[in-house]
Design an enzyme around this catalytic site. Sequence first.
Site, PDB file in Angstrom:
ATOM      1  CB  SER A 557      10.504 -15.898 -17.835  1.00  0.00           C
ATOM      2  OG  SER A 557      10.570 -16.796 -16.756  1.00  0.00           O
ATOM      3  CG  ASP A 644       9.670 -23.576 -19.466  1.00  0.00           C
ATOM      4  OD1 ASP A 644      10.346 -23.748 -18.441  1.00  0.00           O
ATOM      5  OD2 ASP A 644       9.424 -22.455 -19.941  1.00  0.00           O
ATOM      6  CG  HIS A 676      12.490 -21.116 -18.876  1.00  0.00           C
ATOM      7  ND1 HIS A 676      11.145 -20.820 -18.776  1.00  0.00           N
ATOM      8  CD2 HIS A 676      13.138 -20.023 -18.409  1.00  0.00           C
ATOM      9  CE1 HIS A 676      10.997 -19.608 -18.251  1.00  0.00           C
ATOM     10  NE2 HIS A 676      12.195 -19.108 -18.028  1.00  0.00           N
TER      11      HIS A 676
END
Length: 711
Positions: A557, A644, A676
């Site tokens: 991320s 995501d 995600h």
Amino acid sequence: MTHFPDAPRAERHPFPRTHHGDTVVDDFEWLRDKDDPAVRAYLDAENAFTQASTAHLADLRQSIFDEIKSRTRETDLSVPVRHGRYWYYSRTVEGKQYGIHCRIPISHDDDWTPPDLASDDDREEVLLDDNIEAEGTDFYSLGSFDVSTDGRLLAYSVDTTGDERYTLYIRDLETGSNRADVVPNTFPGATFSPDASVVFYPTVDDAWRPDTIWRHAVGTDASLDIAVFTEPDERFWVGVGLTRSGRFLVLDIASKITSEVRILDTLDLEGEFRVVWPRREGIEYQVEHAVIAGEDRLLIVNNDGAEDFHVVDVRADSPRDETAWRTVIPSHPGRRIEEVDAFAGHLTVEYRRDGLTRVAIIRLLDGAAPFGPVEEIPFDEPLFQVGTGGNPEWTQHTVRLGYTSFVTPSTVYDFSVADGTMTLLKRQAVQGDYDPDDYRQERVWATADDGARIPISLVSRRVDESRMPRPTLLYGYGSYEASIDPGFSVPRLSLLDRGVVFAIAHVRGGGELGRAWYEQGKTLAKKNTFNDFVAAADELIDSGRTSSDLMVAQGGSAGGLLMGAVANMAPDRFAGILAQVPFVDALTSILDPDLPLTVIEWDEWGDPLHDAEVYAYMKSYSPYENVRDDIRYPPILAVTSLNDTRVLYVEPAKWTARLRQAEAPVLLLTEMTAGHGGVSGRYERWKEVAQEYAWVLDRMGLANVGPIKNT
């Protein structure tokens, strides 16, 4: 691994964009349309290429998966938590992907000792079996899960695509059947009122920002639900919850740097939420209800004049009357207060000190001085993490703690407030011959170019110390004041037992060393995050602990942004880079206010759309714009998910296409039915981890090395 002459090559469709007089031509922006058959074909080709390129690791992947499975007690129970008239817990069953949520009744009013459960306990009531709920789906995620105070109703929500839009259901626990109430497109965080007549829940706007709180009268159609609050400022998101006392519903409104809290007396559910403190730019606070010397008070953790936060105590009916404020915990540099919880007879405080989490108790006293001293609960390991959890009852006289370290499996304690004793309730079972004494954890420090000292936490299998350098997996994150704390991992044992050192670089932008540590790694100081990670890598190399041909970097991320940045800055430091759902097209995303969560992110990264300085700064580090054709990149594995909503799949897809242009040895793996957090289901997750770890070991030259066996 070498360059891939037969790798997929994305077509180039020049797409110009101009901001602040600067024009960027983006050849791969067309990959954003996931409904375009050409985009799907490209992602499928990349997946096929990744599988073919890692086919030689099939046996290793299976070995790691088998090791994870063999070390995990697949049929297991969590420690029961008392709430109302029941003990609540979850259990897992061998062969099943998901958990099962259960309860049994308490024995008597003063029953505070968690029962010793057996899997065949005839008192058990199954509230929700996620395995049944997930039938017929490729993805399953449980969002809200809230049982009414009287124990009659369950509000729960599920997402079956990975896009984080949850359908809310209400189950009658007396009959085991769902009621007619069905609310689509909600966000996690549904909360019952104390009398269970109403459910409050959040929804998101088109940018995936939780912006509205709704009131749903149980037993009515969702079309009749009333919006009790909508936040118009696109920098802010909202959430709702109930105080432990049950006296107030709390509406939290927050941006990255500013807070506002509104409360509603639960005796008037159709009343108006009233503001505790009006929002002021840069002031963050959170509120907890307490009854102190018989008076309703609010405890407010805040940073008004206190960089690392302090706690004040105010009147609940007039929280802005400064003449009635009392300081409960003063600000102390280097002690970052994170949370205060109130109970009938005591408070708990969670904070950070010396880069580690801490929990302390404050006893509530009678008289003019109602607060006892801050009594920190001690632990004797050099690295650990501890926090409160599973403490829903207002009158409980114990504090449930969760504890772990790199070498200590997840552990649950009950701490007695009365006498300070600690009762071990459960320690995560590690099947086989795991012995914590076979492993070593330590902290070392690197020095950044500007003199900042960067902590690095390490764990490894104990071996002959002369066996240097050693293969090392260096992990980093460094955003949102999120701290990466030392914790136990069963899958990680497959690396450690093959001689790998696991290290966390606690870079600026995280919260490990207080608010200043975060401030020094955001907006126009963001490059400190990347420089700190490189400094940590250099320290591990220069000290002889590892070498560049044995070290792999990992981040996900916002940590994937870190991976992309260091790939451009210091490609020669690493034998490989594992980038998970990586935020590598940061400038493009933060320039577009119509994309999910972008406006919220401006407080973290700056606003490049309206600020030329921020634009130039972000452009100077955003990984996609800074891919270079004149350097030799290490092998890179980028992992993403098609659905995501936080870091869109298009970011690693575009990055991969651009890296391929630069002849970088890059692989892209896209999960086609996930969000995600990756795939759902524990066995599928273990397979995903095994695939990533097999690639990491291959990069370290350990693909054919088996785990060390205890003798």
